[in-house]
Design a protein around this motif. Structure first.
Motif, PDB file in Angstrom:
ATOM      1  N   TYR A   7      40.814  27.094  42.729  1.00 14.73           N
ATOM      2  CA  TYR A   7      41.519  27.555  42.091  1.00 14.73           C
ATOM      3  C   TYR A   7      40.937  28.700  40.958  1.00 14.73           C
ATOM      4  CZ  TYR A   7      45.949  30.348  40.400  1.00 14.73           C
ATOM      5  OH  TYR A   7      46.410  31.551  40.222  1.00 14.73           O
ATOM      6  N   PRO A   8      39.399  29.573  41.518  1.00 13.72           N
ATOM      7  CA  PRO A   8      39.598  30.406  40.379  1.00 13.72           C
ATOM      8  C   PRO A   8      40.046  31.051  39.975  1.00 13.72           C
ATOM      9  CG  PRO A   8      38.593  31.053  42.486  1.00 13.72           C
ATOM     10  CD  PRO A   8      39.785  30.197  42.602  1.00 13.72           C
ATOM     11  N   GLY A   9      39.612  31.190  38.545  1.00 16.09           N
ATOM     12  CA  GLY A   9      39.951  32.275  38.274  1.00 16.09           C
ATOM     13  C   GLY A   9      39.476  33.420  36.493  1.00 16.09           C
ATOM     14  N   THR A  10      40.133  34.044  36.065  1.00 16.46           N
ATOM     15  CA  THR A  10      39.541  34.776  34.573  1.00 16.46           C
ATOM     16  C   THR A  10      40.696  33.241  33.322  1.00 16.46           C
ATOM     17  OG1 THR A  10      38.476  36.173  35.060  1.00 16.46           O
ATOM     18  CG2 THR A  10      38.879  35.889  32.646  1.00 16.46           C
ATOM     19  N   PHE A  11      41.840  33.394  34.037  1.00 13.97           N
ATOM     20  CA  PHE A  11      42.343  33.338  33.078  1.00 13.97           C
ATOM     21  C   PHE A  11      43.010  32.853  31.646  1.00 13.97           C
ATOM     22  CE2 PHE A  11      41.613  29.803  36.998  1.00 13.97           C
ATOM     23  CZ  PHE A  11      42.945  30.138  37.046  1.00 13.97           C
ATOM     24  N   GLY A  17      52.667  33.012  36.077  1.00 15.98           N
ATOM     25  CA  GLY A  17      52.632  32.872  37.812  1.00 15.98           C
ATOM     26  C   GLY A  17      51.762  32.155  37.979  1.00 15.98           C
ATOM     27  N   ALA A  37      36.243  31.140  35.359  1.00 16.06           N
ATOM     28  CA  ALA A  37      34.939  31.526  35.084  1.00 16.06           C
ATOM     29  C   ALA A  37      34.570  32.246  34.280  1.00 16.06           C
ATOM     30  CB  ALA A  37      35.357  32.781  35.754  1.00 16.06           C
ATOM     31  N   SER A  39      31.574  34.272  33.456  1.00 15.19           N
ATOM     32  CA  SER A  39      31.246  35.878  33.550  1.00 15.19           C
ATOM     33  C   SER A  39      32.576  36.464  34.652  1.00 15.19           C
ATOM     34  CB  SER A  39      30.133  36.421  34.870  1.00 15.19           C
ATOM     35  OG  SER A  39      30.765  35.525  35.769  1.00 15.19           O
ATOM     36  N   PHE A  70      32.822  27.264  35.249  1.00 21.17           N
ATOM     37  CA  PHE A  70      31.676  27.481  35.609  1.00 21.17           C
ATOM     38  C   PHE A  70      30.918  28.624  35.624  1.00 21.17           C
ATOM     39  CE2 PHE A  70      32.909  30.987  39.293  1.00 21.17           C
ATOM     40  CZ  PHE A  70      34.042  30.701  39.292  1.00 21.17           C
ATOM     41  N   LEU A  73      27.988  32.537  40.179  1.00 22.89           N
ATOM     42  CA  LEU A  73      28.427  32.510  41.736  1.00 22.89           C
ATOM     43  C   LEU A  73      29.509  31.372  42.295  1.00 22.89           C
ATOM     44  CD1 LEU A  73      26.243  33.484  44.288  1.00 22.89           C
ATOM     45  CD2 LEU A  73      27.614  34.886  42.980  1.00 22.89           C
ATOM     46  N   TYR A  98      41.607  43.346  46.690  1.00 27.71           N
ATOM     47  CA  TYR A  98      40.430  42.881  45.697  1.00 27.71           C
ATOM     48  C   TYR A  98      39.958  42.081  46.720  1.00 27.71           C
ATOM     49  CZ  TYR A  98      39.112  40.781  41.607  1.00 27.71           C
ATOM     50  OH  TYR A  98      38.714  40.421  40.691  1.00 27.71           O
ATOM     51  N   ILE A 102      36.453  39.954  47.936  1.00 33.44           N
ATOM     52  CA  ILE A 102      36.481  38.515  47.225  1.00 33.44           C
ATOM     53  C   ILE A 102      35.752  37.706  48.655  1.00 33.44           C
ATOM     54  CG2 ILE A 102      36.324  36.768  45.853  1.00 33.44           C
ATOM     55  CD1 ILE A 102      37.851  38.585  44.279  1.00 33.44           C
ATOM     56  N   ASN A 106      32.782  36.295  49.538  1.00 28.43           N
ATOM     57  CA  ASN A 106      31.918  34.607  49.597  1.00 28.43           C
ATOM     58  C   ASN A 106      32.205  33.917  50.884  1.00 28.43           C
ATOM     59  OD1 ASN A 106      32.516  34.111  46.936  1.00 28.43           O
ATOM     60  ND2 ASN A 106      34.876  34.582  46.864  1.00 28.43           N
ATOM     61  N   PRO A 120      53.649  33.696  44.769  1.00 25.21           N
ATOM     62  CA  PRO A 120      54.842  33.195  43.359  1.00 25.21           C
ATOM     63  C   PRO A 120      55.823  33.033  43.622  1.00 25.21           C
ATOM     64  CG  PRO A 120      52.932  35.021  42.801  1.00 25.21           C
ATOM     65  CD  PRO A 120      52.541  35.293  43.792  1.00 25.21           C
ATOM     66  N   ILE A 127      53.752  39.562  36.596  1.00 25.70           N
ATOM     67  CA  ILE A 127      52.977  39.416  35.749  1.00 25.70           C
ATOM     68  C   ILE A 127      51.753  39.479  35.337  1.00 25.70           C
ATOM     69  CG2 ILE A 127      52.627  37.183  34.391  1.00 25.70           C
ATOM     70  CD1 ILE A 127      56.035  35.878  34.690  1.00 25.70           C
TER      71      ILE A 127
HETATM   72  N1  COA Z   1      50.695  34.941  38.300  1.00 18.53           N
HETATM   73  C1  COA Z   1      50.257  35.867  36.683  1.00 18.53           C
HETATM   74  N2  COA Z   1      49.356  36.856  37.499  1.00 18.53           N
HETATM   75  C2  COA Z   1      48.233  36.795  38.126  1.00 18.53           C
HETATM   76  C3  COA Z   1      48.979  35.718  39.225  1.00 18.53           C
HETATM   77  C4  COA Z   1      49.423  35.195  39.406  1.00 18.53           C
HETATM   78  N3  COA Z   1      49.711  34.047  40.003  1.00 18.53           N
HETATM   79  N4  COA Z   1      47.818  36.218  39.914  1.00 18.53           N
HETATM   80  C5  COA Z   1      46.403  36.427  39.696  1.00 18.53           C
HETATM   81  N5  COA Z   1      46.996  36.962  38.186  1.00 18.53           N
HETATM   82  C6  COA Z   1      46.532  38.490  37.241  1.00 18.53           C
HETATM   83  C7  COA Z   1      46.088  37.777  36.533  1.00 18.53           C
HETATM   84  O1  COA Z   1      46.354  37.413  35.365  1.00 18.53           O
HETATM   85  C8  COA Z   1      44.710  38.847  36.109  1.00 18.53           C
HETATM   86  O2  COA Z   1      45.346  39.484  35.220  1.00 18.53           O
HETATM   87  P1  COA Z   1      45.151  40.596  34.300  1.00 18.53           P
HETATM   88  O3  COA Z   1      43.777  41.591  35.165  1.00 18.53           O
HETATM   89  O4  COA Z   1      45.795  42.238  34.577  1.00 18.53           O
HETATM   90  O5  COA Z   1      44.658  40.379  32.992  1.00 18.53           O
HETATM   91  C9  COA Z   1      44.417  39.591  37.426  1.00 18.53           C
HETATM   92  O6  COA Z   1      45.954  38.881  38.397  1.00 18.53           O
HETATM   93  C10 COA Z   1      43.417  38.696  37.665  1.00 18.53           C
HETATM   94  O7  COA Z   1      43.218  37.239  36.849  1.00 18.53           O
HETATM   95  P2  COA Z   1      43.077  35.867  37.371  1.00 18.53           P
HETATM   96  O8  COA Z   1      43.648  35.408  38.550  1.00 18.53           O
HETATM   97  O9  COA Z   1      42.423  34.887  36.389  1.00 18.53           O
HETATM   98  O10 COA Z   1      41.390  35.781  38.525  1.00 18.53           O
HETATM   99  P3  COA Z   1      40.197  36.691  38.054  1.00 18.53           P
HETATM  100  O11 COA Z   1      40.761  37.960  39.463  1.00 18.53           O
HETATM  101  O12 COA Z   1      39.332  37.243  37.538  1.00 18.53           O
HETATM  102  O13 COA Z   1      39.463  36.078  39.006  1.00 18.53           O
HETATM  103  C11 COA Z   1      36.973  35.202  40.150  1.00 18.53           C
HETATM  104  C12 COA Z   1      38.066  36.518  39.731  1.00 18.53           C
HETATM  105  C13 COA Z   1      36.764  34.625  38.938  1.00 18.53           C
HETATM  106  C14 COA Z   1      38.063  34.290  41.118  1.00 18.53           C
HETATM  107  C15 COA Z   1      35.790  36.275  40.516  1.00 18.53           C
HETATM  108  O14 COA Z   1      34.984  36.998  39.793  1.00 18.53           O
HETATM  109  C16 COA Z   1      34.594  35.115  40.306  1.00 18.53           C
HETATM  110  O15 COA Z   1      34.782  34.553  41.925  1.00 18.53           O
HETATM  111  N6  COA Z   1      33.817  35.079  39.484  1.00 18.53           N
HETATM  112  C17 COA Z   1      32.583  34.462  39.760  1.00 18.53           C
HETATM  113  C18 COA Z   1      31.167  35.439  40.045  1.00 18.53           C
HETATM  114  C19 COA Z   1      31.676  35.391  41.593  1.00 18.53           C
HETATM  115  O16 COA Z   1      31.355  34.328  41.801  1.00 18.53           O
HETATM  116  N7  COA Z   1      31.284  36.768  42.199  1.00 18.53           N
HETATM  117  C20 COA Z   1      31.238  37.255  43.529  1.00 18.53           C
HETATM  118  C21 COA Z   1      32.584  37.178  43.583  1.00 18.53           C
HETATM  119  S1  COA Z   1      32.734  37.723  45.438  1.00 18.53           S
END
Ligand code: COA
Length: 162
Positions: A7-11, A17, A37, A39, A70, A73, A98, A102, A106, A120, A127
């Motif tokens: 389960y990847p994300g910035t968190f 949620g 992540a 970056s 991590f 990529l 979006y 992705i 990938n 969710p 949220i």
């Molecule tokens: N409940 C609440 N919020 C949620 C949610 C849920 N179930 N699912 C997503 N979100 C929200 C987050 O709160 C966040 O909100 P914000 O932008 O307002 O702060 C947003 O959606 C996305 O955040 P998150 O879920 O943490 O994921 P992300 O989109 O930031 O993650 C990665 C992106 C890390 C998966 C992607 O950038 C990555 O793989 N990076 C590594 C580098 C790479 O491989 N790049 C090539 C990608 S093709």
């Protein structure tokens, strides 16, 4: 069959949620690795170490869950972990555009890549981490937006009492 889901994300930070998705995934997968992540497309409020620490606290009672960070990529990290299934949450149609980008990117980089989307509970669909940070920065109540364990961390960033 034992399937690991990544389960990847910035968190930045984990929300209620995200936690709802993780709990639901525990009913399906034998192991869930929450991959934080390094970056991030947007500047992060919490450091990578803080985001990992917060997630570990929020998931401490879920035995199937591991939290790791991590760099680089996602697909390279998944290969290293010998995992090919990623997990993402879908809250609304607006997430879909979006997510499909992705997912396709990938898969181009890692042909075995599969992705599972989970929804969710409806009470979490509005949220986001940004919204939680904004409410906290203005002194609002974030108790329904982020897990209890996360609240002191957010309060300390903004020096607010609620
Ligand atoms: N409940 C609440 N919020 C949620 C949610 C849920 N179930 N699912 C997503 N979100 C929200 C987050 O709160 C966040 O909100 P914000 O932008 O307002 O702060 C947003 O959606 C996305 O955040 P998150 O879920 O943490 O994921 P992300 O989109 O930031 O993650 C990665 C992106 C890390 C998966 C992607 O950038 C990555 O793989 N990076 C590594 C580098 C790479 O491989 N790049 C090539 C990608 S093709």
């Amino acid at each position: 069959m034992k399937t690991i889901a990544i389960y990847p994300g910035t968190f930045d930070p984990v929300t209620t949620g995200h936690l709802d998705i993780i709990r639901r995934a525990c009913e399906i997968f034998s192991r869930i690795i929450v991959a934080v992540a390094d970056s991030t497309p947007k500047p992060a409020l919490f450091s990578l170490a803080e985001r990992v620490e917060i997630l570990k606290l929020a998931t401490h009672n879920l035995s199937r869950v591991e939290v790791e960070s991590f760099t680089g990529l996602l697909v390279d990290y998944m290969r290293k972990r010998q995992a090919h299934v990623a997990l993402r949450g879908l809250r609304a149609i607006s997430d879909f555009e979006y997510e499909i980008q992705i997912a396709q990117m990938n898969r181009k980089l890692y042909p075995e890549f599969e992705i599972v989307y989970m929804m969710p509970d409806e009470k979490y669909t509005y949220i986001s981490s940004s919204l939680a940070k904004e409410v906290a920065s203005l002194g609002g109540d974030v108790s329904s937006l982020i897990p209890e364990e996360v609240q002191p961390f957010l309060r300390s960033k903004f020096n607010t009492g609620k």
